[in-house]
Motif scaffolding. Sequence first.
Motif, short mmCIF file in Angstrom:
data_model
loop_
_atom_site.label_atom_id
_atom_site.label_comp_id
_atom_site.label_asym_id
_atom_site.label_seq_id
_atom_site.Cartn_x
_atom_site.Cartn_y
_atom_site.Cartn_z
N ASP A 181 14.89 -9.46 -5.63
CA ASP A 181 14.88 -8.50 -4.52
C ASP A 181 14.57 -7.12 -5.09
O ASP A 181 15.17 -6.69 -6.07
CB ASP A 181 16.23 -8.48 -3.81
CG ASP A 181 16.50 -9.78 -3.08
OD1 ASP A 181 15.53 -10.37 -2.57
OD2 ASP A 181 17.65 -10.20 -3.03
N ILE A 182 13.62 -6.44 -4.45
CA ILE A 182 13.18 -5.11 -4.89
C ILE A 182 13.07 -4.21 -3.67
O ILE A 182 12.71 -4.66 -2.59
CB ILE A 182 11.81 -5.20 -5.59
CG1 ILE A 182 11.93 -6.08 -6.84
CG2 ILE A 182 11.28 -3.82 -5.96
CD1 ILE A 182 10.61 -6.35 -7.52
N VAL A 183 13.38 -2.93 -3.85
CA VAL A 183 13.22 -1.94 -2.79
C VAL A 183 12.39 -0.79 -3.34
O VAL A 183 12.67 -0.27 -4.42
CB VAL A 183 14.59 -1.41 -2.30
CG1 VAL A 183 14.40 -0.35 -1.24
CG2 VAL A 183 15.45 -2.54 -1.78
N LEU A 184 11.36 -0.39 -2.60
CA LEU A 184 10.53 0.76 -2.97
C LEU A 184 10.72 1.87 -1.96
O LEU A 184 10.95 1.61 -0.78
CB LEU A 184 9.05 0.37 -3.00
CG LEU A 184 8.59 -0.56 -4.11
CD1 LEU A 184 7.12 -0.90 -3.91
CD2 LEU A 184 8.80 0.06 -5.46
N TRP A 185 10.58 3.11 -2.41
CA TRP A 185 10.64 4.26 -1.51
C TRP A 185 9.97 5.42 -2.20
O TRP A 185 9.67 5.37 -3.38
CB TRP A 185 12.08 4.61 -1.12
CG TRP A 185 12.92 5.08 -2.27
CD1 TRP A 185 13.11 6.38 -2.65
CD2 TRP A 185 13.67 4.28 -3.17
NE1 TRP A 185 13.93 6.44 -3.75
CE2 TRP A 185 14.29 5.15 -4.09
CE3 TRP A 185 13.88 2.93 -3.31
CZ2 TRP A 185 15.10 4.70 -5.12
CZ3 TRP A 185 14.69 2.49 -4.34
CH2 TRP A 185 15.29 3.36 -5.22
N CYS A 186 9.70 6.49 -1.46
CA CYS A 186 9.12 7.69 -2.04
C CYS A 186 10.23 8.67 -2.37
O CYS A 186 11.13 8.90 -1.57
CB CYS A 186 8.13 8.33 -1.08
SG CYS A 186 6.58 7.42 -0.99
N GLY A 187 10.15 9.24 -3.56
CA GLY A 187 11.14 10.22 -4.00
C GLY A 187 10.85 11.59 -3.40
O GLY A 187 9.93 11.77 -2.60
N PRO A 188 11.63 12.58 -3.79
CA PRO A 188 11.49 13.93 -3.24
C PRO A 188 10.09 14.53 -3.39
O PRO A 188 9.63 15.24 -2.54
CB PRO A 188 12.52 14.75 -4.02
CG PRO A 188 13.47 13.77 -4.59
CD PRO A 188 12.72 12.49 -4.75
N GLY A 189 9.40 14.20 -4.49
CA GLY A 189 8.06 14.74 -4.69
C GLY A 189 6.97 13.92 -4.02
O GLY A 189 5.79 14.23 -4.14
N GLY A 190 7.35 12.82 -3.34
CA GLY A 190 6.39 11.98 -2.66
C GLY A 190 5.86 10.83 -3.51
O GLY A 190 5.06 10.04 -3.05
N ALA A 191 6.31 10.74 -4.76
CA ALA A 191 5.88 9.64 -5.63
C ALA A 191 6.72 8.39 -5.39
O ALA A 191 7.92 8.50 -5.12
CB ALA A 191 5.99 10.06 -7.10
N PRO A 192 6.12 7.21 -5.46
CA PRO A 192 6.89 5.97 -5.27
C PRO A 192 7.98 5.78 -6.33
O PRO A 192 7.79 6.14 -7.48
CB PRO A 192 5.84 4.87 -5.39
CG PRO A 192 4.54 5.54 -5.16
CD PRO A 192 4.71 6.95 -5.65
N TRP A 193 9.12 5.25 -5.89
CA TRP A 193 10.23 4.92 -6.77
C TRP A 193 10.64 3.50 -6.51
O TRP A 193 10.36 2.93 -5.47
CB TRP A 193 11.45 5.81 -6.44
CG TRP A 193 11.32 7.22 -6.90
CD1 TRP A 193 10.48 8.16 -6.39
CD2 TRP A 193 12.03 7.83 -7.94
NE1 TRP A 193 10.66 9.33 -7.05
CE2 TRP A 193 11.61 9.17 -8.02
CE3 TRP A 193 13.00 7.39 -8.84
CZ2 TRP A 193 12.11 10.05 -8.94
CZ3 TRP A 193 13.50 8.29 -9.74
CH2 TRP A 193 13.06 9.60 -9.80
N GLY B 124 8.93 7.35 4.49
CA GLY B 124 10.13 7.83 3.83
C GLY B 124 11.29 6.85 3.87
O GLY B 124 12.37 7.14 3.36
N LYS B 125 11.10 5.70 4.47
CA LYS B 125 12.16 4.70 4.55
C LYS B 125 12.02 3.69 3.41
O LYS B 125 10.90 3.34 3.05
CB LYS B 125 12.11 3.96 5.88
CG LYS B 125 12.35 4.85 7.07
CD LYS B 125 12.29 4.05 8.34
CE LYS B 125 12.49 4.96 9.54
NZ LYS B 125 12.39 4.23 10.80
N PRO C 177 0.83 -1.20 0.00
CA PRO C 177 0.00 0.00 0.00
C PRO C 177 0.87 1.26 0.00
O PRO C 177 1.91 1.32 0.68
CB PRO C 177 -0.79 -0.10 1.30
CG PRO C 177 -0.71 -1.53 1.70
CD PRO C 177 0.59 -2.04 1.18
N GLU C 178 0.50 2.24 -0.77
CA GLU C 178 1.29 3.47 -0.87
C GLU C 178 1.49 4.13 0.49
O GLU C 178 2.52 4.71 0.77
CB GLU C 178 0.64 4.45 -1.84
CG GLU C 178 1.51 5.62 -2.17
CD GLU C 178 0.91 6.48 -3.26
OE1 GLU C 178 1.47 7.57 -3.47
OE2 GLU C 178 -0.08 6.09 -3.88
N GLY C 179 0.50 4.01 1.38
CA GLY C 179 0.62 4.58 2.71
C GLY C 179 1.77 3.99 3.52
O GLY C 179 2.30 4.64 4.41
#
Length: 49
Positions: free
Chosen positions: A36-48, A25-26, A18-20
């Motif tokens: 293996d995959i890692v997701l995080w939010c970029g500077p604008g708050g969009a998922p990367w 920010g971690k 879930p995006e929430g």
Amino acid sequence: MLATRQRVLRRFWYPVIPEGALAAGKPVPFRLLGRDIVLWCGPGGAPWR
């Protein structure tokens, strides 16, 4: 036939978290289709990834 061994499935996007859950920010690591995959939010708050 295992789905994780089908190369064609790697060309599609899958909802994995879930995006929430990224709002803290971690980076969030996980495994999908044997990779293996890692997701995080970029500077604008969009998922990367």
